[in-house]
Design a protein around this motif. Structure first.
Motif, PDB file in Angstrom:
ATOM      1  N   ARG A   2      -0.357  -7.798   5.001  1.00  0.00           N
ATOM      2  CA  ARG A   2      -0.380  -6.936   5.909  1.00  0.00           C
ATOM      3  C   ARG A   2      -2.165  -6.687   4.669  1.00  0.00           C
ATOM      4  NH1 ARG A   2       1.106  -1.052   6.780  1.00  0.00           N
ATOM      5  NH2 ARG A   2      -0.441  -0.016   6.770  1.00  0.00           N
ATOM      6  N   ILE A   3      -3.075  -6.608   4.901  1.00  0.00           N
ATOM      7  CA  ILE A   3      -4.303  -6.855   3.669  1.00  0.00           C
ATOM      8  C   ILE A   3      -4.648  -5.376   4.253  1.00  0.00           C
ATOM      9  CG2 ILE A   3      -6.374  -7.267   2.236  1.00  0.00           C
ATOM     10  CD1 ILE A   3      -4.307  -9.387   1.312  1.00  0.00           C
ATOM     11  N   THR A   4      -4.429  -4.458   3.126  1.00  0.00           N
ATOM     12  CA  THR A   4      -5.513  -2.877   3.511  1.00  0.00           C
ATOM     13  C   THR A   4      -6.283  -2.754   2.806  1.00  0.00           C
ATOM     14  OG1 THR A   4      -3.465  -2.082   4.726  1.00  0.00           O
ATOM     15  CG2 THR A   4      -4.960  -0.461   3.784  1.00  0.00           C
ATOM     16  N   ILE A   5      -7.848  -2.014   2.692  1.00  0.00           N
ATOM     17  CA  ILE A   5      -8.718  -2.063   1.890  1.00  0.00           C
ATOM     18  C   ILE A   5      -9.079  -0.397   1.448  1.00  0.00           C
ATOM     19  CG2 ILE A   5     -11.218  -1.976   0.631  1.00  0.00           C
ATOM     20  CD1 ILE A   5     -10.943  -4.874   1.883  1.00  0.00           C
ATOM     21  N   PRO A  33      -6.151  -8.030   8.639  1.00  0.00           N
ATOM     22  CA  PRO A  33      -6.460  -7.065   7.548  1.00  0.00           C
ATOM     23  C   PRO A  33      -6.669  -5.788   8.154  1.00  0.00           C
ATOM     24  CG  PRO A  33      -8.093  -8.520   8.659  1.00  0.00           C
ATOM     25  CD  PRO A  33      -6.191  -8.779   9.143  1.00  0.00           C
ATOM     26  N   GLU A  34      -6.921  -4.939   7.462  1.00  0.00           N
ATOM     27  CA  GLU A  34      -8.308  -3.338   7.608  1.00  0.00           C
ATOM     28  C   GLU A  34      -8.380  -2.591   6.555  1.00  0.00           C
ATOM     29  OE1 GLU A  34      -4.971  -0.230   8.115  1.00  0.00           O
ATOM     30  OE2 GLU A  34      -3.608  -1.215   6.855  1.00  0.00           O
ATOM     31  N   ILE A  35      -9.338  -1.333   6.923  1.00  0.00           N
ATOM     32  CA  ILE A  35     -10.054  -1.114   6.136  1.00  0.00           C
ATOM     33  C   ILE A  35      -9.541   0.184   6.272  1.00  0.00           C
ATOM     34  CG2 ILE A  35     -12.328  -0.357   5.337  1.00  0.00           C
ATOM     35  CD1 ILE A  35     -13.476  -2.875   5.853  1.00  0.00           C
ATOM     36  N   ILE A  36      -9.315   1.258   5.214  1.00  0.00           N
ATOM     37  CA  ILE A  36      -9.270   2.814   5.568  1.00  0.00           C
ATOM     38  C   ILE A  36     -10.394   3.520   4.712  1.00  0.00           C
ATOM     39  CG2 ILE A  36      -7.564   4.267   5.353  1.00  0.00           C
ATOM     40  CD1 ILE A  36      -5.902   2.959   5.546  1.00  0.00           C
ATOM     41  N   MET A  67      -2.345   5.843   0.482  1.00  0.00           N
ATOM     42  CA  MET A  67      -2.228   5.394   0.655  1.00  0.00           C
ATOM     43  C   MET A  67      -0.108   5.136   1.049  1.00  0.00           C
ATOM     44  SD  MET A  67      -2.559   5.391  -4.078  1.00  0.00           S
ATOM     45  CE  MET A  67      -3.300   5.231  -4.587  1.00  0.00           C
ATOM     46  N   SER A  68       0.152   3.722   1.203  1.00  0.00           N
ATOM     47  CA  SER A  68       1.380   2.763   2.120  1.00  0.00           C
ATOM     48  C   SER A  68       2.378   3.331   1.146  1.00  0.00           C
ATOM     49  CB  SER A  68       1.282   2.011   2.112  1.00  0.00           C
ATOM     50  OG  SER A  68       2.125   1.843   3.132  1.00  0.00           O
ATOM     51  N   PRO A  69       3.369   4.038   1.226  1.00  0.00           N
ATOM     52  CA  PRO A  69       4.629   3.552  -0.201  1.00  0.00           C
ATOM     53  C   PRO A  69       5.060   1.971   0.097  1.00  0.00           C
ATOM     54  CG  PRO A  69       5.217   4.770   2.009  1.00  0.00           C
ATOM     55  CD  PRO A  69       3.843   4.635   2.478  1.00  0.00           C
ATOM     56  N   ASP A  70       4.872   1.319   0.822  1.00  0.00           N
ATOM     57  CA  ASP A  70       5.389   0.015   0.349  1.00  0.00           C
ATOM     58  C   ASP A  70       4.753  -0.988   0.177  1.00  0.00           C
ATOM     59  OD1 ASP A  70       4.087  -0.105   3.005  1.00  0.00           O
ATOM     60  OD2 ASP A  70       5.132  -1.322   3.695  1.00  0.00           O
ATOM     61  N   ALA A  71       3.870  -0.421  -0.359  1.00  0.00           N
ATOM     62  CA  ALA A  71       1.865  -1.625  -0.323  1.00  0.00           C
ATOM     63  C   ALA A  71       2.126  -1.933  -1.953  1.00  0.00           C
ATOM     64  CB  ALA A  71       1.291  -1.259  -0.521  1.00  0.00           C
ATOM     65  N   TYR A  72       2.145  -2.763  -2.446  1.00  0.00           N
ATOM     66  CA  TYR A  72       1.719  -3.806  -4.092  1.00  0.00           C
ATOM     67  C   TYR A  72       0.254  -2.260  -3.742  1.00  0.00           C
ATOM     68  CZ  TYR A  72       1.370  -6.681  -8.082  1.00  0.00           C
ATOM     69  OH  TYR A  72       0.623  -7.068  -9.614  1.00  0.00           O
ATOM     70  N   ARG A  73      -0.501  -2.056  -4.958  1.00  0.00           N
ATOM     71  CA  ARG A  73      -1.486  -1.487  -5.001  1.00  0.00           C
ATOM     72  C   ARG A  73      -2.395  -2.575  -6.177  1.00  0.00           C
ATOM     73  NH1 ARG A  73       1.653   3.293  -5.114  1.00  0.00           N
ATOM     74  NH2 ARG A  73       1.647   3.730  -2.974  1.00  0.00           N
ATOM     75  N   GLY A  99       7.538 -12.095  -2.298  1.00  0.00           N
ATOM     76  CA  GLY A  99       8.056 -10.897  -1.141  1.00  0.00           C
ATOM     77  C   GLY A  99       7.430  -9.607  -0.106  1.00  0.00           C
ATOM     78  N   VAL A 100       6.260  -9.629  -1.072  1.00  0.00           N
ATOM     79  CA  VAL A 100       5.076  -8.567  -0.690  1.00  0.00           C
ATOM     80  C   VAL A 100       4.913  -9.388   0.734  1.00  0.00           C
ATOM     81  CG1 VAL A 100       2.575  -7.631  -1.542  1.00  0.00           C
ATOM     82  CG2 VAL A 100       5.269  -8.119  -3.432  1.00  0.00           C
ATOM     83  N   SER A 101       5.388  -8.088   1.611  1.00  0.00           N
ATOM     84  CA  SER A 101       4.661  -7.853   2.822  1.00  0.00           C
ATOM     85  C   SER A 101       2.746  -7.089   2.824  1.00  0.00           C
ATOM     86  CB  SER A 101       5.278  -7.205   3.926  1.00  0.00           C
ATOM     87  OG  SER A 101       5.676  -6.526   3.269  1.00  0.00           O
ATOM     88  N   HIS A 102       2.831  -5.674   1.729  1.00  0.00           N
ATOM     89  CA  HIS A 102       1.497  -5.154   1.832  1.00  0.00           C
ATOM     90  C   HIS A 102       0.797  -4.859   0.545  1.00  0.00           C
ATOM     91  CE1 HIS A 102      -0.104  -1.020   3.322  1.00  0.00           C
ATOM     92  NE2 HIS A 102      -0.781  -2.242   3.455  1.00  0.00           N
ATOM     93  N   LEU A 103      -0.331  -5.534   0.821  1.00  0.00           N
ATOM     94  CA  LEU A 103      -1.403  -5.508  -0.277  1.00  0.00           C
ATOM     95  C   LEU A 103      -2.323  -4.228  -0.323  1.00  0.00           C
ATOM     96  CD1 LEU A 103      -2.324  -8.866  -1.895  1.00  0.00           C
ATOM     97  CD2 LEU A 103      -1.574  -7.216  -2.729  1.00  0.00           C
ATOM     98  N   GLU A 104      -2.977  -3.587  -1.129  1.00  0.00           N
ATOM     99  CA  GLU A 104      -3.477  -2.514  -0.778  1.00  0.00           C
ATOM    100  C   GLU A 104      -4.448  -2.272  -1.885  1.00  0.00           C
ATOM    101  OE1 GLU A 104      -3.095   1.542   1.112  1.00  0.00           O
ATOM    102  OE2 GLU A 104      -1.917   1.676  -1.244  1.00  0.00           O
TER     103      GLU A 104
END
Length: 159
Positions: A2-5, A33-36, A67-73, A99-104
């Motif tokens: 998951r990639i969040t901007i 991908p997602e944009i917040i 911010m997502s608590p599980d994300a690598y920021r 093992g990072v599944s979510h980048l923010e």
């Protein structure tokens, strides 16, 4: 992956929105991908430093709230580490292997990111020592993330 901007403000110009939409569509082949967006604050002309600081803090609190608590920021910051496209691809790949599944990715408003947001980042990334409009930065970031996935997959992409 998951990639969040996570970013401050809305994109107003149609040409930026079109480019963002195109890269978001292309990225779906490689990631989710997602944009917040969080609201920005109006900055008065010739605002004193204390007012600018307060605006950064207000916008920063909004970002932190999303911010997502599980994300690598990854904070986009002028004082961050500069990477080539190949290095960014390696960075993405390395996070996946670890093992990072979510980048923010965190993009501030016109005044940048608050100190609190920067402290919460796991990595600071700089695209240049120059300042870019925060709306344009979304396009640049998306294009480089897309390029990074193409490099990682060994697929051709224009140079």
């Amino acid at each position: 992956m998951r990639i969040t901007i996570l970013c401050v403000g809305r994109v107003k110009e149609k040409y930026f929105a079109g480019a963002i939409s195109e890269y978001m569509k292309r990225l779906t082949r490689y990631c989710r991908p997602e944009i917040i967006e969080v609201p920005d604050e109006k900055t008065p002309e010739n605002a004193p430093p204390a007012v600018e600081q307060k605006i950064r803090e207000t916008e920063g609190a909004r970002l932190i709230g999303k911010m997502s608590p599980d994300a690598y920021r990854v904070a986009l910051a002028i004082d961050g580490k500069m990477l080539s496209s190949e290095e960014l691809s390696g960075f993405l790949s390395e996070r996946m292997v670890r093992g990072v599944s979510h980048l923010e990715f965190l993009i501030g408003g016109s005044l940048g990111l608050s100190e609190e947001v920067l402290r919460k980042a796991d990595f600071r990334l700089s695209f240049s020592r120059m300042t870019f409009p925060h709306q344009l930065m979304r396009v640049i970031l998306l294009e480089q993330v897309y390029r990074g996935f193409k490099i990682m997959a060994g697929e051709p992409y224009h140079k």
